[in-house]
Design a protein around this motif. Structure first.
Motif, PDB file in Angstrom:
ATOM      1  N   GLN A   1       1.317  21.339  -1.853  1.00 21.57           N
ATOM      2  CA  GLN A   1       2.240  20.230  -1.610  1.00 21.57           C
ATOM      3  C   GLN A   1       1.331  18.466  -2.543  1.00 21.57           C
ATOM      4  O   GLN A   1       1.915  17.956  -2.884  1.00 21.57           O
ATOM      5  CB  GLN A   1       3.545  20.005  -0.713  1.00 21.57           C
ATOM      6  CG  GLN A   1       3.852  21.382  -0.651  1.00 21.57           C
ATOM      7  CD  GLN A   1       5.048  20.852   0.138  1.00 21.57           C
ATOM      8  OE1 GLN A   1       5.064  20.022   1.078  1.00 21.57           O
ATOM      9  NE2 GLN A   1       5.353  21.917   0.802  1.00 21.57           N
ATOM     10  N   VAL A   2       0.712  18.576  -1.357  1.00 21.23           N
ATOM     11  CA  VAL A   2      -0.201  17.381  -1.740  1.00 21.23           C
ATOM     12  C   VAL A   2      -0.824  16.719  -2.973  1.00 21.23           C
ATOM     13  O   VAL A   2      -0.513  15.845  -3.968  1.00 21.23           O
ATOM     14  CB  VAL A   2      -1.259  17.031  -0.992  1.00 21.23           C
ATOM     15  CG1 VAL A   2      -2.207  15.374  -1.277  1.00 21.23           C
ATOM     16  CG2 VAL A   2      -0.544  16.831   0.963  1.00 21.23           C
ATOM     17  N   LEU A   3      -1.499  18.497  -3.445  1.00 21.68           N
ATOM     18  CA  LEU A   3      -1.863  18.367  -5.007  1.00 21.68           C
ATOM     19  C   LEU A   3      -1.742  18.517  -5.815  1.00 21.68           C
ATOM     20  O   LEU A   3      -1.306  17.743  -6.637  1.00 21.68           O
ATOM     21  CB  LEU A   3      -2.954  19.442  -5.267  1.00 21.68           C
ATOM     22  CG  LEU A   3      -4.199  18.921  -3.877  1.00 21.68           C
ATOM     23  CD1 LEU A   3      -5.200  20.452  -4.332  1.00 21.68           C
ATOM     24  CD2 LEU A   3      -4.725  17.832  -4.547  1.00 21.68           C
TER      25      LEU A   3
ATOM     26  N   GLU B   1       5.786  12.683   0.917  1.00 20.16           N
ATOM     27  CA  GLU B   1       5.174  13.543   2.276  1.00 20.16           C
ATOM     28  C   GLU B   1       5.033  15.050   1.833  1.00 20.16           C
ATOM     29  O   GLU B   1       5.609  15.079   0.597  1.00 20.16           O
ATOM     30  CB  GLU B   1       6.294  13.692   3.395  1.00 20.16           C
ATOM     31  CG  GLU B   1       7.888  13.681   3.250  1.00 20.16           C
ATOM     32  CD  GLU B   1       9.142  13.842   3.987  1.00 20.16           C
ATOM     33  OE1 GLU B   1       8.681  14.273   5.100  1.00 20.16           O
ATOM     34  OE2 GLU B   1       9.794  13.058   4.113  1.00 20.16           O
ATOM     35  N   ALA B   2       4.837  15.622   2.494  1.00 21.07           N
ATOM     36  CA  ALA B   2       3.741  17.178   2.666  1.00 21.07           C
ATOM     37  C   ALA B   2       3.775  17.318   4.039  1.00 21.07           C
ATOM     38  O   ALA B   2       3.270  17.182   4.122  1.00 21.07           O
ATOM     39  CB  ALA B   2       3.076  16.623   1.132  1.00 21.07           C
TER      40      ALA B   2
ATOM     41  N   VAL C   1      -3.233   5.641  -0.466  1.00 21.92           N
ATOM     42  CA  VAL C   1      -4.232   6.286   0.767  1.00 21.92           C
ATOM     43  C   VAL C   1      -3.232   7.601   0.979  1.00 21.92           C
ATOM     44  O   VAL C   1      -2.473   7.319   0.917  1.00 21.92           O
ATOM     45  CB  VAL C   1      -4.332   5.668   2.135  1.00 21.92           C
ATOM     46  CG1 VAL C   1      -4.361   6.182   3.187  1.00 21.92           C
ATOM     47  CG2 VAL C   1      -4.594   3.894   1.240  1.00 21.92           C
ATOM     48  N   VAL C   2      -4.047   8.918   1.447  1.00 24.86           N
ATOM     49  CA  VAL C   2      -3.256   9.785   2.142  1.00 24.86           C
ATOM     50  C   VAL C   2      -3.394   9.929   3.332  1.00 24.86           C
ATOM     51  O   VAL C   2      -4.511   9.962   3.944  1.00 24.86           O
ATOM     52  CB  VAL C   2      -3.944  10.929   1.242  1.00 24.86           C
ATOM     53  CG1 VAL C   2      -3.314  12.220   1.308  1.00 24.86           C
ATOM     54  CG2 VAL C   2      -3.062  11.408  -0.449  1.00 24.86           C
ATOM     55  N   LEU C   3      -2.855  10.622   4.121  1.00 27.08           N
ATOM     56  CA  LEU C   3      -3.385  10.708   5.654  1.00 27.08           C
ATOM     57  C   LEU C   3      -2.446  12.205   5.760  1.00 27.08           C
ATOM     58  O   LEU C   3      -1.630  12.824   5.282  1.00 27.08           O
ATOM     59  CB  LEU C   3      -1.670   9.554   6.655  1.00 27.08           C
ATOM     60  CG  LEU C   3      -1.318   8.176   7.029  1.00 27.08           C
ATOM     61  CD1 LEU C   3      -0.806   8.156   7.628  1.00 27.08           C
ATOM     62  CD2 LEU C   3      -3.798   7.945   7.535  1.00 27.08           C
ATOM     63  N   LEU C   4      -3.802  13.332   5.654  1.00 31.46           N
ATOM     64  CA  LEU C   4      -4.173  13.911   6.040  1.00 31.46           C
ATOM     65  C   LEU C   4      -3.859  14.567   7.292  1.00 31.46           C
ATOM     66  O   LEU C   4      -5.137  14.413   8.455  1.00 31.46           O
ATOM     67  CB  LEU C   4      -5.336  14.913   5.525  1.00 31.46           C
ATOM     68  CG  LEU C   4      -4.967  14.280   4.213  1.00 31.46           C
ATOM     69  CD1 LEU C   4      -5.936  14.855   3.222  1.00 31.46           C
ATOM     70  CD2 LEU C   4      -3.933  16.089   3.143  1.00 31.46           C
TER      71      LEU C   4
ATOM     72  N   ILE D   1       1.282  -1.000   0.136  1.00 34.79           N
ATOM     73  CA  ILE D   1      -0.342  -0.653   0.158  1.00 34.79           C
ATOM     74  C   ILE D   1       1.420   1.084   0.239  1.00 34.79           C
ATOM     75  O   ILE D   1       2.176   1.305   0.764  1.00 34.79           O
ATOM     76  CB  ILE D   1      -0.944   0.093   1.298  1.00 34.79           C
ATOM     77  CG1 ILE D   1      -1.682  -1.504   1.361  1.00 34.79           C
ATOM     78  CG2 ILE D   1      -1.811   0.990   1.183  1.00 34.79           C
ATOM     79  CD1 ILE D   1      -2.254  -1.167   2.712  1.00 34.79           C
ATOM     80  N   ASN D   2       0.675   1.961  -1.247  1.00 32.37           N
ATOM     81  CA  ASN D   2       1.917   2.898  -0.977  1.00 32.37           C
ATOM     82  C   ASN D   2       0.874   4.899  -0.216  1.00 32.37           C
ATOM     83  O   ASN D   2      -0.547   4.468  -1.248  1.00 32.37           O
ATOM     84  CB  ASN D   2       2.097   3.899  -2.600  1.00 32.37           C
ATOM     85  CG  ASN D   2       2.283   2.674  -3.136  1.00 32.37           C
ATOM     86  OD1 ASN D   2       3.986   2.536  -3.058  1.00 32.37           O
ATOM     87  ND2 ASN D   2       2.210   2.004  -4.095  1.00 32.37           N
ATOM     88  N   ILE D   3       1.836   5.148   0.312  1.00 38.20           N
ATOM     89  CA  ILE D   3       0.858   6.353   0.898  1.00 38.20           C
ATOM     90  C   ILE D   3       1.947   7.653   0.791  1.00 38.20           C
ATOM     91  O   ILE D   3       2.597   7.559   0.825  1.00 38.20           O
ATOM     92  CB  ILE D   3       0.081   5.731   2.693  1.00 38.20           C
ATOM     93  CG1 ILE D   3       1.660   6.077   3.647  1.00 38.20           C
ATOM     94  CG2 ILE D   3      -0.138   4.643   2.898  1.00 38.20           C
ATOM     95  CD1 ILE D   3       1.564   5.316   4.728  1.00 38.20           C
ATOM     96  N   LEU D   4       0.733   8.661   1.285  1.00 34.11           N
ATOM     97  CA  LEU D   4       1.453   9.474   1.280  1.00 34.11           C
ATOM     98  C   LEU D   4       1.243  10.244   2.780  1.00 34.11           C
ATOM     99  O   LEU D   4      -0.464  10.483   3.138  1.00 34.11           O
ATOM    100  CB  LEU D   4       0.261  10.425   0.449  1.00 34.11           C
ATOM    101  CG  LEU D   4       0.921  12.078  -0.172  1.00 34.11           C
ATOM    102  CD1 LEU D   4       0.961  13.236  -1.519  1.00 34.11           C
ATOM    103  CD2 LEU D   4       0.609  13.318   1.074  1.00 34.11           C
ATOM    104  N   ILE D   5       1.998  11.202   3.244  1.00 34.17           N
ATOM    105  CA  ILE D   5       1.636  11.186   5.160  1.00 34.17           C
ATOM    106  C   ILE D   5       1.653  12.937   4.269  1.00 34.17           C
ATOM    107  O   ILE D   5       2.978  13.784   4.018  1.00 34.17           O
ATOM    108  CB  ILE D   5       2.966  10.588   5.816  1.00 34.17           C
ATOM    109  CG1 ILE D   5       3.286   9.606   6.010  1.00 34.17           C
ATOM    110  CG2 ILE D   5       2.869  11.995   7.196  1.00 34.17           C
ATOM    111  CD1 ILE D   5       3.809   9.142   7.070  1.00 34.17           C
TER     112      ILE D   5
END
Length: 215
Positions: A39-41, A33-34, A53-56, A3-7
């Protein structure tokens, strides 16, 4: 499957702590990471297909978590969003859920539990922290818990079966296959469930079920 995530969190120490922990999880990879929503977008525009999945965090500069979640669901509907915040109040929970977030967790969650939440959200489940769920259901319905619970008595056995499967995050097609009924019948049951429980969508119905159906 990895699972690839963005924090996304404006506190670097929080981001680094999470990254350090997820390095111990074989099936979860921190793809990016952002420090803010903008930056996320920007990252997703370049690598959106690589993020599951994005952890916001909710409170971030430039673009907060709620607005970021709305943009993610509009531009990258396949990506799941989990809000990771310190706030469980009504004014924060409701907009977060309405933004399309599939998860809402408080930052005091144990790391192993957070990893499990990510896995379950990635598999299609809706994961809302119990404190946030209480705020949500109490204020959305505007009624006492006793009166809320009585609404379940209005559901038929089949409608309760459908609600249980909705709580697992399954689509109409998957529900139909699980219960050996047609998708049209599923839609009819869902319409009845929403009406009887006085909720507006699947997420609210699932939260209602989590709160009362298992008790």
């Amino acid at each position: 499957m990895t699972i690839n995530i963005l924090i996304a969190d404006d506190h670097e120490v929080v981001r680094k702590g999470l990254i350090f922990f997820f390095q111990t999880q074989k099936d979860i990879h921190v793809a990016a990471e952002a420090g803010d929503g903008k930056q996320v977008l920007e990252i997703l525009e370049d690598t959106g297909h690589q993020v599951d999945v994005v952890l916001l965090d909710i409170q971030m500069p430039e673009l907060d978590g709620i607005e970021t979640a709305k943009q993610i669901k509009l531009q990258f509907p396949a990506i799941k969003v989990i809000m990771l915040t310190s706030f469980s109040d009504y004014d924060t929970v409701i907009p977060a859920v309405q933004s399309g977030a599939a998860g809402y967790q408080l930052k005091d969650i144990a790391p192993d539990q957070l990893a499990d939440v990510i896995r379950r959200v990635n598999n299609g489940e809706t994961m809302i922290d119990s404190k946030a769920a209480t705020q949500l259901m109490t204020h959305v319905t505007g009624a006492s818990q006793k009166d809320e619970a009585k609404r379940l008595d209005e559901l038929t056995k089949r409608e309760k079966d459908v609600l249980k499967v909705v709580m697992e995050g399954l689509s109409n097609k998957e529900i139909a296959k699980r219960l050996f009924i047609t998708e049209k019948t599923v839609k009819t049951h869902l319409s009845n469930i929403f009406s009887k429980l006085e909720v507006h969508d699947r997420t609210q119905a699932a939260l209602f079920g989590v709160k009362y159906l298992k008790e």
